[in-house]
Enzyme design. Structure first.
Site, PDB file in Angstrom:
ATOM      1  N   SER A 138       0.820  -1.218   0.000  1.00 27.65           N
ATOM      2  CA  SER A 138       0.000   0.000   0.000  1.00 27.65           C
ATOM      3  C   SER A 138       0.850   1.262   0.000  1.00 27.65           C
ATOM      4  O   SER A 138       2.020   1.252   0.391  1.00 27.65           O
ATOM      5  CB  SER A 138      -0.897   0.030   1.244  1.00 27.65           C
TER       6      SER A 138
HETATM    7  N1  SAH Z   1      -0.657  -5.306   4.006  1.00 28.51           N
HETATM    8  C1  SAH Z   1       0.043  -5.531   2.769  1.00 28.51           C
HETATM    9  C2  SAH Z   1      -0.774  -5.097   1.573  1.00 28.51           C
HETATM   10  C3  SAH Z   1      -1.165  -6.289   0.865  1.00 28.51           C
HETATM   11  S1  SAH Z   1      -2.232  -6.170  -0.532  1.00 28.51           S
HETATM   12  C4  SAH Z   1       1.421  -4.898   2.762  1.00 28.51           C
HETATM   13  O1  SAH Z   1       1.767  -4.171   3.705  1.00 28.51           O
HETATM   14  O2  SAH Z   1       2.176  -5.159   1.828  1.00 28.51           O
HETATM   15  C5  SAH Z   1      -3.522  -7.221   0.049  1.00 28.51           C
HETATM   16  C6  SAH Z   1      -3.159  -8.630   0.335  1.00 28.51           C
HETATM   17  O3  SAH Z   1      -4.340  -9.270   0.814  1.00 28.51           O
HETATM   18  C7  SAH Z   1      -2.708  -9.436  -0.880  1.00 28.51           C
HETATM   19  O4  SAH Z   1      -1.461 -10.013  -0.634  1.00 28.51           O
HETATM   20  C8  SAH Z   1      -3.805 -10.485  -1.042  1.00 28.51           C
HETATM   21  O5  SAH Z   1      -3.332 -11.737  -1.516  1.00 28.51           O
HETATM   22  C9  SAH Z   1      -4.331 -10.605   0.380  1.00 28.51           C
HETATM   23  N2  SAH Z   1      -5.667 -11.176   0.516  1.00 28.51           N
HETATM   24  C10 SAH Z   1      -6.711 -11.077  -0.345  1.00 28.51           C
HETATM   25  N3  SAH Z   1      -7.767 -11.752   0.125  1.00 28.51           N
HETATM   26  C11 SAH Z   1      -7.394 -12.296   1.320  1.00 28.51           C
HETATM   27  C12 SAH Z   1      -8.046 -13.128   2.283  1.00 28.51           C
HETATM   28  N4  SAH Z   1      -9.299 -13.539   2.116  1.00 28.51           N
HETATM   29  N5  SAH Z   1      -7.357 -13.478   3.376  1.00 28.51           N
HETATM   30  C13 SAH Z   1      -6.063 -13.087   3.553  1.00 28.51           C
HETATM   31  N6  SAH Z   1      -5.400 -12.325   2.678  1.00 28.51           N
HETATM   32  C14 SAH Z   1      -6.052 -11.928   1.560  1.00 28.51           C
END
Ligand code: SAH
Length: 254
Positions: free
Chosen positions: A103
């Site tokens: 993000s």
């Molecule tokens: N917090 C992260 C941002 C990640 S983007 C950072 O600091 O880099 C969002 C993430 O959520 C992705 O990696 C995606 O695979 C994950 N995601 C999507 N659906 C999800 C679910 N149901 N449970 C856990 N993770 C999920």
């Protein structure tokens, strides 16, 4: 006598050469770290400026000093792929592979500030991704539990967190829609993927007095960053802040 002096000079030369040869890579690494520290300091100024200019939407004109210090401490460059390192301290999201993103730092700071983390808190994150948001939280609270649905992404994030010594972060591969019931209830929950509605298991796993921050809205469109507060009597109130764009929360059952 002259031969002894010559030998001493040669020895000194050898010693200096060996020292320089070992010091050189060390000093290059130090310079890179200083560069990153400077870039991080500039990023903080940028985040503070954005916080001030978006205050009418977010309701907060600045973020707490603790949150800003956490952003200052976490090496974002360690969480992005090698090819993105040069951009690590630009205030924007970056690709981390598998169609996922780390993000925008301003959004990480805002969501963390909305959570109002305290040193004794236990926090759940849904969407480990690169591990960056978990590291920021780990600087601020006692324990972080973070769930990632994509195995390869989750394993990489967990490895970076481990290598950086964030041993108060616990990672798991699974569907974060269901939370992490074994470690509930949580003082705070942060969801870093967009959900069409607020998952009931997450509301259930929030402590009375706890806070949940989540982007709510259609996948692939614009969502709203929502703050849910759970009151002591178990009732919840919802407030909406700024429009955001997150990757979708996917269900393993899909
Ligand atoms: N917090 C992260 C941002 C990640 S983007 C950072 O600091 O880099 C969002 C993430 O959520 C992705 O990696 C995606 O695979 C994950 N995601 C999507 N659906 C999800 C679910 N149901 N449970 C856990 N993770 C999920």
């Amino acid at each position: 006598m002259r031969a002894v002096k010559r030998r001493a000079a040669w020895l000194l030369h050898r010693v200096l050469f060996v020292c320089c040869a070992t010091l050189l890579p060390f000093s290059v690494a130090m310079n890179a770290e200083n560069d990153y520290a400077e870039q991080r300091a500039r990023l903080l100024v940028d985040i503070a400026g954005m916080a001030a200019s978006s205050a009418s939407y977010t309701g907060r004109s600045s973020f707490s000093p603790r949150v800003m210090q956490a952003i200052e401490r976490v090496p974002r460059h360690a969480f992005v792929p090698e090819s993105q390192r040069a951009h690590a301290y630009e205030n924007r999201p970056l690709p981390i592979g598998e169609g996922q993103t780390i993000s925008q730092p301003f959004i990480v700071a805002l969501m963390t500030d909305m959570l109002e983390p305290r040193p004794d808190d236990v926090v759940l994150e849904v969407g480990t991704g690169s591990g960056y948001q978990a590291a920021v939280l780990a600087e601020l609270v006692a324990r972080v539990y973070t769930v990632e649905v994509l195995e390869s992404v989750g394993k990489r994030g967990a490895q970076v967190l481990r290598e950086l010594g964030y041993d108060n972060v616990h990672t798991r591969i699974g569907d974060g829609y269901e939370g992490w019931p074994e470690h509930a209830p949580f003082d705070g929950i942060i969801v870093t993927a967009a959900a069409p509605h607020i998952p009931q298991p997450l509301i259930d796993q929030l402590k009375p007095g706890g806070r949940l921050v989540i982007p709510v809205g259609p996948s692939g469109g614009v969502q709203t960053l929502v703050l849910i507060r759970k009151h002591m009597d178990g009732s919840v109130t919802r407030s909406e802040t700024i429009p955001v764009q997150f990757v979708p929360l996917t269900r393993t059952a899909d």
